[in-house]
Design an enzyme around this catalytic site. Structure first.
Site, PDB file in Angstrom:
ATOM      1  CB  CYS A 114      -0.939   0.001   1.201  1.00 46.30           C
ATOM      2  SG  CYS A 114      -1.937  -1.478   1.296  1.00 46.30           S
ATOM      3  CG  HIS A 255      -3.399   3.136   2.394  1.00 44.66           C
ATOM      4  ND1 HIS A 255      -3.874   2.824   1.132  1.00 44.66           N
ATOM      5  CD2 HIS A 255      -3.467   1.997   3.109  1.00 44.66           C
ATOM      6  CE1 HIS A 255      -4.207   1.550   1.104  1.00 44.66           C
ATOM      7  NE2 HIS A 255      -3.977   1.028   2.290  1.00 44.66           N
ATOM      8  CG  ASN A 285      -6.755  -1.192   1.417  1.00 45.78           C
ATOM      9  OD1 ASN A 285      -6.054  -0.727   0.513  1.00 45.78           O
ATOM     10  ND2 ASN A 285      -6.246  -1.711   2.512  1.00 45.78           N
TER      11      ASN A 285
HETATM   12  N1  COA Z   1     -18.553  -8.986   9.278  1.00 41.84           N
HETATM   13  C1  COA Z   1     -18.965  -9.274  10.508  1.00 41.84           C
HETATM   14  N2  COA Z   1     -18.128  -9.602  11.508  1.00 41.84           N
HETATM   15  C2  COA Z   1     -16.826  -9.632  11.208  1.00 41.84           C
HETATM   16  C3  COA Z   1     -16.313  -9.344   9.940  1.00 41.84           C
HETATM   17  C4  COA Z   1     -17.241  -9.008   8.950  1.00 41.84           C
HETATM   18  N3  COA Z   1     -16.858  -8.700   7.699  1.00 41.84           N
HETATM   19  N4  COA Z   1     -14.977  -9.436   9.962  1.00 41.84           N
HETATM   20  C5  COA Z   1     -14.627  -9.792  11.209  1.00 41.84           C
HETATM   21  N5  COA Z   1     -15.756  -9.922  11.961  1.00 41.84           N
HETATM   22  C6  COA Z   1     -15.843 -10.303  13.362  1.00 41.84           C
HETATM   23  C7  COA Z   1     -14.661 -11.118  13.810  1.00 41.84           C
HETATM   24  O1  COA Z   1     -14.828 -12.471  13.456  1.00 41.84           O
HETATM   25  C8  COA Z   1     -14.670 -10.878  15.277  1.00 41.84           C
HETATM   26  O2  COA Z   1     -15.638 -11.728  15.854  1.00 41.84           O
HETATM   27  P1  COA Z   1     -15.316 -12.460  17.261  1.00 41.84           P
HETATM   28  O3  COA Z   1     -15.139 -11.331  18.236  1.00 41.84           O
HETATM   29  O4  COA Z   1     -16.550 -13.261  17.460  1.00 41.84           O
HETATM   30  O5  COA Z   1     -14.068 -13.245  17.027  1.00 41.84           O
HETATM   31  C9  COA Z   1     -15.171  -9.437  15.406  1.00 41.84           C
HETATM   32  O6  COA Z   1     -15.810  -9.130  14.164  1.00 41.84           O
HETATM   33  C10 COA Z   1     -14.077  -8.445  15.651  1.00 41.84           C
HETATM   34  O7  COA Z   1     -13.002  -8.738  14.751  1.00 41.84           O
HETATM   35  P2  COA Z   1     -11.710  -7.870  14.693  1.00 41.84           P
HETATM   36  O8  COA Z   1     -10.797  -8.412  13.659  1.00 41.84           O
HETATM   37  O9  COA Z   1     -11.158  -7.661  16.060  1.00 41.84           O
HETATM   38  O10 COA Z   1     -12.370  -6.507  14.184  1.00 41.84           O
HETATM   39  P3  COA Z   1     -11.705  -5.120  14.076  1.00 41.84           P
HETATM   40  O11 COA Z   1     -12.493  -4.140  14.801  1.00 41.84           O
HETATM   41  O12 COA Z   1     -10.224  -5.160  14.314  1.00 41.84           O
HETATM   42  O13 COA Z   1     -11.903  -4.803  12.520  1.00 41.84           O
HETATM   43  C11 COA Z   1     -10.616  -4.838  10.499  1.00 41.84           C
HETATM   44  C12 COA Z   1     -11.331  -5.661  11.550  1.00 41.84           C
HETATM   45  C13 COA Z   1      -9.974  -5.771   9.488  1.00 41.84           C
HETATM   46  C14 COA Z   1     -11.619  -3.954   9.808  1.00 41.84           C
HETATM   47  C15 COA Z   1      -9.535  -3.974  11.167  1.00 41.84           C
HETATM   48  O14 COA Z   1      -8.769  -4.765  12.027  1.00 41.84           O
HETATM   49  C16 COA Z   1      -8.619  -3.305  10.205  1.00 41.84           C
HETATM   50  O15 COA Z   1      -9.007  -2.391   9.509  1.00 41.84           O
HETATM   51  N6  COA Z   1      -7.349  -3.702  10.208  1.00 41.84           N
HETATM   52  C17 COA Z   1      -6.330  -3.019   9.431  1.00 41.84           C
HETATM   53  C18 COA Z   1      -6.502  -3.182   7.975  1.00 41.84           C
HETATM   54  C19 COA Z   1      -5.465  -2.324   7.316  1.00 41.84           C
HETATM   55  O16 COA Z   1      -5.188  -1.239   7.716  1.00 41.84           O
HETATM   56  N7  COA Z   1      -4.826  -2.764   6.340  1.00 41.84           N
HETATM   57  C20 COA Z   1      -3.810  -1.866   5.814  1.00 41.84           C
HETATM   58  C21 COA Z   1      -2.865  -2.560   5.120  1.00 41.84           C
HETATM   59  S1  COA Z   1      -3.530  -3.053   3.576  1.00 41.84           S
END
Ligand code: COA
Length: 328
Positions: A114, A255, A285
């Protein structure tokens, strides 16, 4: 006079097919509410038949060249930041070179996830500091929809396809152009965000690697924690290297990965919402393409004007992270 890189033309290309959160609700166990609240994304663009990474890149490049008033024959170099090339060989950059008819230009792809566009801009900057007459096309282009596991709700809701392009040349004006670029990486955390399959270690059709490793895999929470920290640090590094403070910034173009990451950065810099560009609700993204697409849209909206101080900040797999501060 040896001055830094100036962007003189911007372009963007997005596939026409929109994939909404509501459609994703039918594919995986997710909801529009979860995706909107946790990421800020409402829809993303997905390539259809006849569309590809290089075709999007060419379309964005043509627009950038036209807006710069530069013909393809004038180009010296084409750099494409991408992690989803059409082929492992040849590069997207040479396909763009051929399609544009940029006969004089060298061409290569750059792999920095990215952060690819900012890394590319920093490379172009080195060329124009040696010879400000050089004309360089810096592109970010991705087709992430082909590298996403459409059964994995933790990743498939996040990514989209698209391309953005910038024509770069020397600024000939000490008060305009790239003031600084800061590039960073930490390979010790590579395992938190991967796309392992189809490289030379795990070629296609091998049976050593589980099928899900042929798609993007991410430990989202860990990536998130690193992203917020790194983006703030590298943004402040850019300001401090130039004796500037957050209030001097006219526009931050971050980004576009997650609205919560962008909001955290905005709050840490103490900036109002109108000084931070956001379009991830429309495109998700798009990795290396996200910053050049955002720049092109910001300019179309009249939010990028000569003299503006523009801060670009990126973070991605590797990890890599980077900032670029430009006086427009
Ligand atoms: N729909 C519904 N629930 C979802 C889901 C979706 N699409 N994706 C994950 N969940 C659930 C998980 O399974 C988890 O459930 P659990 O608590 O029962 O295990 C819960 O939601 C929380 O998951 P978590 O991964 O902790 O969520 P989060 O708040 O961290 O959000 C992202 C997930 C991926 C959106 C976030 O971590 C993120 O943006 N990460 C960085 C991505 C990034 O910046 N990438 C840049 C480089 S390319």
């Amino acid at each position: 006079m040896k001055t830094g890189a100036l962007i003189i033309g911007l372009g963007a290309a997005l596939p026409s097919r929109r994939l909404t959160n509501q459609e994703l609700e039918k594919l995986v166990d997710t909801s529009d509410e979860w995706i909107t609240q946790r990421t800020g994304i409402k829809e993303r663009r997905i390539v259809g038949p006849g569309e590809s990474n290089s075709k999007l890149a060419v379309k964005a490049a043509r627009q950038a060249l036209e807006r710069a008033g530069i013909s393809p024959e004038e180009l010296d170099l084409i750099i494409v930041g991408t992690l989803t090339p059409d082929y492992l060989m040849p590069s997207v950059a040479v396909l763009v070179q051929k399609e544009l008819g940029a006969h004089r230009a060298g061409a290569f792809d750059l792999s920095a996830t990215c952060s690819g566009f900012i890394y590319g801009l920093a490379v172009a900057d080195q060329f124009v500091r040696v010879d400000p007459e050089r004309k360089i096309l810096v592109i970010g282009s991705e087709v992430l929809s082909k590298k996403v596991n459409w059964q994995d709700r933790t990743t498939c809701v996040l990514f989209g396809d698209g391309a953005g392009a910038a024509v770069v040349t020397g600024s000939y004006n000490e008060n305009r152009g790239l003031l600084s670029a800061h590039l960073h990486a930490d390979g010790s955390l590579w395992h938190l965000l991967t796309l392992k399959g189809c490289g030379s270690l795990y070629p296609p059709c091998g049976d050593e690697l589980p099928l899900e490793e042929y798609y993007i895999r991410m430990q989202g929470r860990e990536v998130f924690k690193n992203a917020v920290r790194a983006m703030e640090t590298v943004a402040l590094e850019a300001l401090s290297a130039n004796d500037l403070s957050p209030e001097d910034i006219d526009l931050v173009v971050p980004h576009q990965a997650n609205i919560r990451i962008i909001e955290y950065l905005r709050e840490r810099l103490g900036l109002p919402r109108e000084k931070v560009f956001v379009n991830l609700h429309k495109y998700g993204n798009t990795s290396a393409a996200s910053i050049p697409i955002a720049l092109a849209e910001a300019q179309e909206e009249g939010r990028l004007n000569p003299g503006d101080l523009v801060l670009m900040v990126a973070f991605g797999g590797g990890f890599t992270w980077a900032s670029a501060l430009m006086r427009w």
